[in-house]
Scaffold this motif. Structure first.
Motif, PDB file in Angstrom:
ATOM      1  N   UNK A  29       0.832  -1.212   0.000  1.00 29.02           N
ATOM      2  CA  UNK A  29       0.000   0.000   0.000  1.00 29.02           C
ATOM      3  C   UNK A  29       0.863   1.256   0.000  1.00 29.02           C
ATOM      4  N   UNK A  30       1.971   1.227   0.738  1.00 30.76           N
ATOM      5  CA  UNK A  30       2.866   2.383   0.790  1.00 30.76           C
ATOM      6  C   UNK A  30       3.474   2.649  -0.583  1.00 30.76           C
ATOM      7  N   UNK A  31       3.892   1.585  -1.286  1.00 34.22           N
ATOM      8  CA  UNK A  31       4.453   1.739  -2.628  1.00 34.22           C
ATOM      9  C   UNK A  31       3.422   2.331  -3.584  1.00 34.22           C
ATOM     10  N   UNK A  32       2.193   1.812  -3.536  1.00 33.68           N
ATOM     11  CA  UNK A  32       1.161   2.305  -4.445  1.00 33.68           C
ATOM     12  C   UNK A  32       0.734   3.718  -4.106  1.00 33.68           C
ATOM     13  N   UNK A  33       0.809   4.090  -2.824  1.00 34.52           N
ATOM     14  CA  UNK A  33       0.508   5.468  -2.438  1.00 34.52           C
ATOM     15  C   UNK A  33       1.515   6.410  -3.096  1.00 34.52           C
ATOM     16  N   UNK A  34       2.777   6.005  -3.110  1.00 32.71           N
ATOM     17  CA  UNK A  34       3.823   6.811  -3.753  1.00 32.71           C
ATOM     18  C   UNK A  34       3.589   6.888  -5.267  1.00 32.71           C
ATOM     19  N   UNK A  35       3.191   5.779  -5.881  1.00 32.98           N
ATOM     20  CA  UNK A  35       2.908   5.768  -7.323  1.00 32.98           C
ATOM     21  C   UNK A  35       1.761   6.717  -7.640  1.00 32.98           C
ATOM     22  N   UNK A  36       0.705   6.684  -6.829  1.00 35.36           N
ATOM     23  CA  UNK A  36      -0.434   7.586  -7.054  1.00 35.36           C
ATOM     24  C   UNK A  36      -0.026   9.043  -6.879  1.00 35.36           C
ATOM     25  N   UNK A  37       0.824   9.318  -5.891  1.00 36.56           N
ATOM     26  CA  UNK A  37       1.287  10.686  -5.660  1.00 36.56           C
ATOM     27  C   UNK A  37       2.091  11.190  -6.864  1.00 36.56           C
ATOM     28  N   UNK A  38       2.999  10.351  -7.381  1.00 43.29           N
ATOM     29  CA  UNK A  38       3.795  10.742  -8.542  1.00 43.29           C
ATOM     30  C   UNK A  38       2.916  10.902  -9.782  1.00 43.29           C
ATOM     31  N   UNK A  39       1.942  10.031  -9.930  1.00 44.45           N
ATOM     32  CA  UNK A  39       1.030  10.120 -11.062  1.00 44.45           C
ATOM     33  C   UNK A  39       0.270  11.446 -11.028  1.00 44.45           C
ATOM     34  N   UNK A  40      -0.213  11.826  -9.853  1.00 44.18           N
ATOM     35  CA  UNK A  40      -0.920  13.098  -9.704  1.00 44.18           C
ATOM     36  C   UNK A  40       0.015  14.265 -10.018  1.00 44.18           C
TER      37      UNK A  40
END
Length: 74
Positions: A29-40
């Motif tokens: 979940x932490x990794x995907x949170x970072x991916x979503x943040x970078x995507x945004x």
């Protein structure tokens, strides 16, 4: 009359396998949170780039139209 209800979400996790699964899930979940943040961030950057480019094109067109900048064809 039924007995007291047990809130199963508050039960302590005791098995090592469960602890390992929860640790892995939190890491995932932490990794995907970072991916979503970078995507945004990239999406905002892309929108800002489009807006700035469009504004620059309009500005150059207006400046050419009023004679501040020379025309494209001599």
């Amino acid at each position: 009359m039924p007995g007291p209800q047990i809130d199963r979400s508050r039960l302590k996790v005791t098995s090592r396998a469960q602890i390992a699964r929860l640790r892995d899930k939190r890491a995932h979940d932490r990794e995907w949170r970072e991916v979503r943040r970078l995507s945004r961030l990239y999406r905002q950057l892309w929108i800002w780039t489009l807006f700035t480019g469009f504004a620059l094109i309009l500005l150059v067109g207006v400046l050419r139209g009023i004679g501040v900048l020379p025309p494209l064809t001599p």
